[in-house]
Design an enzyme around this catalytic site. Structure first.
Site, short mmCIF file in Angstrom:
data_model
loop_
_atom_site.label_atom_id
_atom_site.label_comp_id
_atom_site.label_asym_id
_atom_site.label_seq_id
_atom_site.Cartn_x
_atom_site.Cartn_y
_atom_site.Cartn_z
N VAL A 57 67.25 -68.50 -38.84
CA VAL A 57 66.49 -68.47 -40.09
C VAL A 57 65.54 -69.66 -40.17
CG1 VAL A 57 66.71 -68.77 -42.60
CG2 VAL A 57 68.18 -67.13 -41.40
N GLU A 58 66.00 -70.82 -39.78
CA GLU A 58 65.19 -72.04 -39.91
C GLU A 58 63.96 -72.04 -39.01
OE1 GLU A 58 65.16 -74.51 -41.93
OE2 GLU A 58 67.04 -74.23 -43.02
N THR A 59 64.13 -71.76 -37.73
CA THR A 59 63.01 -71.97 -36.79
C THR A 59 62.86 -70.88 -35.73
OG1 THR A 59 64.40 -73.31 -35.30
CG2 THR A 59 63.18 -74.48 -37.04
N TYR B 160 68.95 -67.57 -49.25
CA TYR B 160 69.00 -68.28 -47.98
C TYR B 160 70.39 -68.15 -47.34
CZ TYR B 160 69.10 -72.06 -44.56
OH TYR B 160 69.25 -72.78 -43.40
#
Length: 341
Positions: free
Chosen positions: A125-127, A324
């Site tokens: 999800v982040e990168t 998230y």
């Protein structure tokens, strides 16, 4: 996007907007001078070395604009949000990442109790597994946001936060004997595969690959260990499930429901206590652990409800958003299933 109105206080101690964009001269700003004096007093820097650093910093208008809140009125939509993250490209990349770093993921679970699917889901999800770590110089965006955050109701609080991160950025680079301007990251100053802020790097990042240094930009193994350590410190419990789908018992406008949803980022109900509000059909839901009720709004469609455990709320302490946390959980689950095919 319309340029925000500058406050009198900000305008009195900083150059005009055009000058800031062209040539920031942060070292001449009154608030920066005060910050420099604090750093000299607290951490033993010299005024000259910090002035030389801030002379190199550049004002990043893009970062400032991206910090402005989204326009009001557009309803939240969990399905649309989820579709951005639980999608074929990330799933395929997640399977490859998990296969490549299976040993490190197993080690992280053994040491910190965080299962691979959560670590994989979060980094995905982040990168997108290191593919989108950000191209801004972290010193530039942190300096901009620390001293000229956009005019919002939380401006003072957010500026204080970014000044703390700027302090940590300087300390982190000194501790690693690196030029602070070598660090690249997001428009908010988050760094590396897991997008840790400098303060989180100093507190929670670990040298998981054993090479004697912490590197969240170039070492996926350090990222894996650091994510697991962060979650463990923030309440993750070994072998505890994350969430179970729920069905409302009460009408959506009921006061009891509003109270349950207003408990914040915490699991404060026993399963028995929630039965009058919402229930789950899952037979796997333990009866002896606390839960919270989570609503995932779907625009004009029906809202989804979930019973969330303490591990769900541990993920929200990485990013304070139900959307998230659920996307991390869902992406990890889908990648785990894809690996079994």
């Amino acid at each position: 996007m319309k340029k925000p109105v500058r406050s009198t206080a900000a305008a009195s101690s900083a150059p005009a907007a055009k000058a800031k964009k062209d040539e920031s001269h942060f070292e001449q700003w009154k608030e920066v001078s005060s910050f420099i004096s604090e750093m000299v007093s607290k951490h033993g820097y010299t005024e000259a070395e910090l002035k030389a650093i801030f002379k190199q910093a550049r004002y990043i208008e893009t970062a400032r604009q991206l910090m402005r809140p989204a326009p009001a009125g557009k309803p939240k939509n969990w399905k649309a949000y989820r579709a951005r993250f639980v999608e074929p490209y990330r799933i395929e990349a997640g399977v490859a990442f998990w296969d490549k770093y299976a040993d490190a993921l197993a080690k992280a679970e053994q040491e910190y109790g965080v299962p691979p699917e959560i670590i994989v889901g979060l980094i995905g999800v982040e990168t997108i597994f290191g593919k989108q770590t950000g191209g801004f110089r972290v010193m530039d965006v942190l300096t901009t946001l620390a001293f000229d955050y956009p005019d919002t109701p939380t401006r003072d609080t957010r500026m204080q936060f970014f000044r703390g991160e700027l302090e940590n950025m300087l300390l982190m680079s000194r501790e690693a004997s690196l030029d602070p301007f070598v660090f690249k990251g997001s428009y908010a100053g988050a760094i590396g595969w897991p997008q840790f802020m400098p303060g989180s790097i100093r507190k929670y990042a670990v040298d998981f690959d054993g090479d004697g240094k912490i590197n969240l930009t170039d070492s996926p193994v350090d990222a894996i260990g650091s994510v697991a350590h962060y979650l463990a410190v923030h309440g993750w419990k070994r072998n505890l499930p994350v969430a179970f789908p729920a069905t409302l018992v009460l009408h959506e406008k009921n006061e009891q429901l509003s109270t349950a949803l207003g408990k914040g980022l915490q699991a404060s109900y026993q399963l028995q206590d929630l039965k009058a509000i919402a229930t789950t059909a899952s037979s796997d839901a333990p009866t002896n652990i606390p839960y919270g009720l989570v609503d995932l709004q779907n625009g004009n469609d029906a809202t989804e409800y979930w019973l969330a455990t303490e591990n769900f709320y541990a993920i929200t302490l990485y990013n304070r958003s139900y959307f998230y946390a659920m996307s991390v959980y869902d992406l990890g689950r889908v990648i785990a299933l894809a690996r079994q095919k």
